[in-house]
Design an enzyme around this catalytic site. Structure first.
Site, PDB file in Angstrom:
ATOM      1  N   ASP A  77       4.315   1.726  -4.133  1.00 36.24           N
ATOM      2  CA  ASP A  77       3.300   1.871  -5.352  1.00 36.24           C
ATOM      3  C   ASP A  77       3.114   0.866  -6.139  1.00 36.24           C
ATOM      4  OD1 ASP A  77       2.144   3.095  -7.549  1.00 36.24           O
ATOM      5  OD2 ASP A  77       2.740   4.963  -7.152  1.00 36.24           O
ATOM      6  N   ASP A 102       0.780  -1.121  -0.223  1.00 33.08           N
ATOM      7  CA  ASP A 102      -0.024   0.052   0.120  1.00 33.08           C
ATOM      8  C   ASP A 102       1.003   1.372  -0.075  1.00 33.08           C
ATOM      9  OD1 ASP A 102      -3.106   0.531   1.165  1.00 33.08           O
ATOM     10  OD2 ASP A 102      -1.820   2.157   0.916  1.00 33.08           O
ATOM     11  N   SER A 117     -14.534   6.479 -12.736  1.00 35.37           N
ATOM     12  CA  SER A 117     -15.294   5.248 -13.216  1.00 35.37           C
ATOM     13  C   SER A 117     -14.913   4.896 -14.573  1.00 35.37           C
ATOM     14  CB  SER A 117     -16.943   5.372 -13.337  1.00 35.37           C
ATOM     15  OG  SER A 117     -17.386   6.672 -14.118  1.00 35.37           O
ATOM     16  N   ALA A 118     -14.392   6.028 -15.518  1.00 35.05           N
ATOM     17  CA  ALA A 118     -13.710   5.704 -16.725  1.00 35.05           C
ATOM     18  C   ALA A 118     -12.434   4.710 -16.469  1.00 35.05           C
ATOM     19  CB  ALA A 118     -13.496   7.022 -17.534  1.00 35.05           C
ATOM     20  N   HIS A 121     -23.068  14.538 -11.933  1.00 39.83           N
ATOM     21  CA  HIS A 121     -23.213  13.706 -11.044  1.00 39.83           C
ATOM     22  C   HIS A 121     -24.267  12.565 -11.343  1.00 39.83           C
ATOM     23  CE1 HIS A 121     -24.139  13.487  -6.334  1.00 39.83           C
ATOM     24  NE2 HIS A 121     -23.694  12.509  -6.665  1.00 39.83           N
ATOM     25  N   LYS A 160     -11.537   2.927 -13.858  1.00 41.48           N
ATOM     26  CA  LYS A 160     -11.834   1.630 -13.344  1.00 41.48           C
ATOM     27  C   LYS A 160     -12.341   0.700 -14.375  1.00 41.48           C
ATOM     28  CE  LYS A 160     -11.807   0.119  -9.675  1.00 41.48           C
ATOM     29  NZ  LYS A 160     -10.681  -0.552  -9.054  1.00 41.48           N
ATOM     30  N   ASP A 205     -19.724  -0.711  -9.512  1.00 42.62           N
ATOM     31  CA  ASP A 205     -20.884  -0.673 -10.612  1.00 42.62           C
ATOM     32  C   ASP A 205     -20.851   0.601 -11.257  1.00 42.62           C
ATOM     33  OD1 ASP A 205     -21.357   1.000  -8.174  1.00 42.62           O
ATOM     34  OD2 ASP A 205     -23.380   0.290  -7.914  1.00 42.62           O
ATOM     35  N   GLU A 206     -19.894   1.519 -10.889  1.00 45.45           N
ATOM     36  CA  GLU A 206     -20.048   2.806 -11.567  1.00 45.45           C
ATOM     37  C   GLU A 206     -19.655   2.977 -12.926  1.00 45.45           C
ATOM     38  OE1 GLU A 206     -18.476   6.342  -9.518  1.00 45.45           O
ATOM     39  OE2 GLU A 206     -18.953   5.448  -7.577  1.00 45.45           O
ATOM     40  N   SER A 238      -9.795   6.485  -5.160  1.00 40.54           N
ATOM     41  CA  SER A 238     -11.244   5.982  -5.377  1.00 40.54           C
ATOM     42  C   SER A 238     -12.261   6.984  -4.986  1.00 40.54           C
ATOM     43  CB  SER A 238     -11.130   4.933  -4.050  1.00 40.54           C
ATOM     44  OG  SER A 238     -10.977   5.664  -2.928  1.00 40.54           O
ATOM     45  N   LEU A 264     -19.351  10.164   1.725  1.00 48.13           N
ATOM     46  CA  LEU A 264     -20.662  10.441   2.429  1.00 48.13           C
ATOM     47  C   LEU A 264     -20.971  10.051   3.957  1.00 48.13           C
ATOM     48  CD1 LEU A 264     -23.077  12.136   2.176  1.00 48.13           C
ATOM     49  CD2 LEU A 264     -24.414  10.470   1.189  1.00 48.13           C
TER      50      LEU A 264
HETATM   51  N1  LIG Z   1     -15.635   2.390  -1.538  1.00 50.79           N
HETATM   52  C1  LIG Z   1     -16.574   1.833  -2.107  1.00 50.79           C
HETATM   53  O1  LIG Z   1     -17.729   2.173  -2.008  1.00 50.79           O
HETATM   54  C2  LIG Z   1     -16.255   1.127  -3.541  1.00 50.79           C
HETATM   55  C3  LIG Z   1     -17.354   0.484  -4.270  1.00 50.79           C
HETATM   56  C4  LIG Z   1     -16.910  -0.375  -5.425  1.00 50.79           C
HETATM   57  C5  LIG Z   1     -15.553  -0.596  -5.759  1.00 50.79           C
HETATM   58  N2  LIG Z   1     -14.822   0.052  -4.941  1.00 50.79           N
HETATM   59  C6  LIG Z   1     -13.018  -0.153  -5.337  1.00 50.79           C
HETATM   60  O2  LIG Z   1     -12.670  -0.968  -4.080  1.00 50.79           O
HETATM   61  C7  LIG Z   1     -11.277  -0.730  -4.042  1.00 50.79           C
HETATM   62  C8  LIG Z   1     -10.891  -0.134  -2.557  1.00 50.79           C
HETATM   63  O3  LIG Z   1     -11.879   1.018  -2.472  1.00 50.79           O
HETATM   64  P1  LIG Z   1     -11.767   1.684  -0.917  1.00 50.79           P
HETATM   65  O4  LIG Z   1     -12.892   2.496  -0.894  1.00 50.79           O
HETATM   66  O5  LIG Z   1     -11.265   0.801   0.115  1.00 50.79           O
HETATM   67  O6  LIG Z   1     -10.798   2.811  -1.185  1.00 50.79           O
HETATM   68  P2  LIG Z   1      -9.585   3.414  -0.179  1.00 50.79           P
HETATM   69  O7  LIG Z   1      -9.353   4.811  -1.053  1.00 50.79           O
HETATM   70  O8  LIG Z   1      -9.948   3.453   1.109  1.00 50.79           O
HETATM   71  O9  LIG Z   1      -8.334   2.579  -0.240  1.00 50.79           O
HETATM   72  C9  LIG Z   1      -7.508   2.298  -1.369  1.00 50.79           C
HETATM   73  C10 LIG Z   1      -6.026   2.202  -0.650  1.00 50.79           C
HETATM   74  O10 LIG Z   1      -5.285   1.931  -2.023  1.00 50.79           O
HETATM   75  C11 LIG Z   1      -4.014   2.570  -1.497  1.00 50.79           C
HETATM   76  N3  LIG Z   1      -3.410   3.073  -2.973  1.00 50.79           N
HETATM   77  C12 LIG Z   1      -3.950   4.021  -3.928  1.00 50.79           C
HETATM   78  N4  LIG Z   1      -2.982   4.070  -4.827  1.00 50.79           N
HETATM   79  C13 LIG Z   1      -2.104   3.318  -4.529  1.00 50.79           C
HETATM   80  C14 LIG Z   1      -1.014   2.747  -5.398  1.00 50.79           C
HETATM   81  N5  LIG Z   1      -0.531   3.485  -6.468  1.00 50.79           N
HETATM   82  N6  LIG Z   1      -0.037   1.642  -4.911  1.00 50.79           N
HETATM   83  C15 LIG Z   1      -0.484   1.161  -3.800  1.00 50.79           C
HETATM   84  N7  LIG Z   1      -1.440   1.578  -3.019  1.00 50.79           N
HETATM   85  C16 LIG Z   1      -2.061   2.384  -3.460  1.00 50.79           C
HETATM   86  C17 LIG Z   1      -4.359   3.638  -0.792  1.00 50.79           C
HETATM   87  O11 LIG Z   1      -3.235   4.108   0.265  1.00 50.79           O
HETATM   88  C18 LIG Z   1      -5.479   3.004   0.005  1.00 50.79           C
HETATM   89  O12 LIG Z   1      -4.912   2.292   1.244  1.00 50.79           O
HETATM   90  C19 LIG Z   1     -10.949   0.528  -5.140  1.00 50.79           C
HETATM   91  O13 LIG Z   1     -10.442  -0.429  -6.092  1.00 50.79           O
HETATM   92  C20 LIG Z   1     -12.334   0.945  -5.535  1.00 50.79           C
HETATM   93  O14 LIG Z   1     -12.409   1.275  -6.862  1.00 50.79           O
HETATM   94  C21 LIG Z   1     -14.652   0.821  -3.830  1.00 50.79           C
END
Ligand SMILES: NC(=O)c1ccc[n+]([C@@H]2O[C@H](COP(=O)([O-])OP(=O)(O)OC[C@H]3O[C@@H](n4cnc5c(N)ncnc54)[C@H](O)[C@@H]3O)[C@@H](O)[C@H]2O)c1
Length: 338
Positions: A60, A34, A161-162, A293, A164, A134-135, A86, A200
């Site tokens: 990274d 991370d 979303s683009a 939005h 992802k 889902d986005e 995210s 939110l």
């Molecule tokens: N939160 C939601 O509601 C939701 C819904 C659907 C999908 N997702 C997906 O789930 C995954 C996790 O989301 P989340 O809400 O836990 O996000 P988050 O932002 O809480 O966590 C992301 C983590 O990734 C780490 N990170 C970011 N860039 C990095 C990089 N380049 N190298 C290494 N680590 C990196 C960050 O430090 C963080 O710990 C994401 O891929 C997101 O797209 C999230």
């Protein structure tokens, strides 16, 4: 079974909850990398550091050399890619950052996984599991009963979303071209412990605790399906066990509500807990809407239901309460990092 599991972004909200769940289901080594994009995520490391067979590296996913060395050192045979930028609002301010991590970072992970597994004759067992959203499917009109299907076309509307959706296309191409085993999950909005208060629900809880107004975009009519993060963690694990390679699976809470309803439920839970009498109109303020939005996201869950995964929607208010509890327990730590 896999023995050396790489989790990327495992200090983040969903990743850290997933590691906690995974550690109760396997004795395999769990290797977390991370970048720690926000100091808040350090709070999520406290519990993880107590786990057995757990290793943490701070770098990274785009770092080719470090990733290659890590695959070799730990003999990685399974990847869960949670790492991502995210937050939609941030993607509007800085799309490039999102493309770097969410697309190029994922590509680096895919290439490293494929080359390592090919070289070591592990392609039969190696699995690349992508956590998506889902986005990617775009937005549903307000009054429509439509729910996204896994087979729907991508219509992403934000740079987030683009990025992802782009990652998903790369994953598909590695599955089709190189025979890499892959699975993708498209989950709806998560809530629960460990989420950065820029989103939110945690922002609303943080503001309620701090006596500040809760900002709600537009008129609060945008609708989202909400799933408790621990239910998402369980679903990801079940899909890992029972899902078919080359497939994607929706995950959701069967619980699509407007932002206004969500905040009302949250205030109700808060009032019940503290025997307060906070009123929605006093506690909230409508703010200028987010650019582009999306009106509504909702997911069809028939495919995961067939795998035997069913989420109990009746737990929603109890899960909101547990979420409030977590923010209260950690409020001093959170204040340090915000
Ligand atoms: N939160 C939601 O509601 C939701 C819904 C659907 C999908 N997702 C997906 O789930 C995954 C996790 O989301 P989340 O809400 O836990 O996000 P988050 O932002 O809480 O966590 C992301 C983590 O990734 C780490 N990170 C970011 N860039 C990095 C990089 N380049 N190298 C290494 N680590 C990196 C960050 O430090 C963080 O710990 C994401 O891929 C997101 O797209 C999230």
């Amino acid at each position: 079974m896999h023995k050396n599991i790489l989790i990327t972004g495992g200090l983040g909200f969903i990743g850290s909850n997933f590691i906690n769940y995974l550690s109760t289901k396997t004795k395999a080594n769990i290797i977390n990398i991370d970048k720690i994009t926000h100091n808040f995520f350090i709070i999520n490391s406290y519990n993880l550091n107590k786990l057995k067979n757990y290793f943490f590296y701070n770098f990274d996913i785009s770092n080719k050399k470090k990733l290659k060395d890590l695959f070799r050192y730990h003999n990685i045979d399974l990847v869960f890619n949670f790492a991502a930028e995210s937050h939609v609002d941030n993607s509007i301010l800085n799309p490039e950052k999102f493309c770097n991590t969410n697309i190029l970072g994922t590509l680096n992970l895919l290439q490293t996984s494929y080359l390592f597994w090919k070289k070591n004759k592990m392609l039969d067992n190696g699995l690349f599991f992508q956590i998506s959203t889902d986005e990617v499917f775009g937005s549903i009109p307000h009054n429509s009963k439509k729910k996204f299907l896994e087979t729907d076309k991508f219509f992403p509307n934000s740079p987030y979303s683009a990025s992802k959706a782009s990652a998903e296309l790369l994953i598909r191409s590695f599955n089709k071209t190189f025979g890499l085993k892959t699975i993708i999950t498209n989950s709806s909005n998560n809530f629960g412990p460990g989420q950065l208060p820029e989103k939110l629900i945690p922002k609303a809880i943080y503001n309620l605790i701090s006596g500040k107004k809760i900002p709600i975009y537009g008129k609060g009519l945008n609708m989202r399906d909400w799933i408790y993060v621990k239910d998402n963690a369980m679903s990801i694990f079940e899909i890992y066990k029972k899902g078919s390679h080359g497939n994607s699976y929706n995950i959701g809470g069967n619980n699509c509500i407007s932002n206004n309803s969500l905040i009302k439920r949250l205030i109700l839970a808060f009032n019940k807990k503290f025997k307060t009498n906070i009123n929605f109109n006093d506690a909230t303020e409508y703010v200028e809407d987010r650019l582009g939005h999306d009106i509504k996201y909702d997911v069809n869950l028939k495919k995961i239901n067939k795998l035997g995964i069913k989420i109990n929607t009746r737990n929603f208010d109890r899960n909101l309460l547990s979420t409030i509890d977590w923010y209260l327990e950690n409020i001093n730590e959170i204040k340090k990092f915000m």
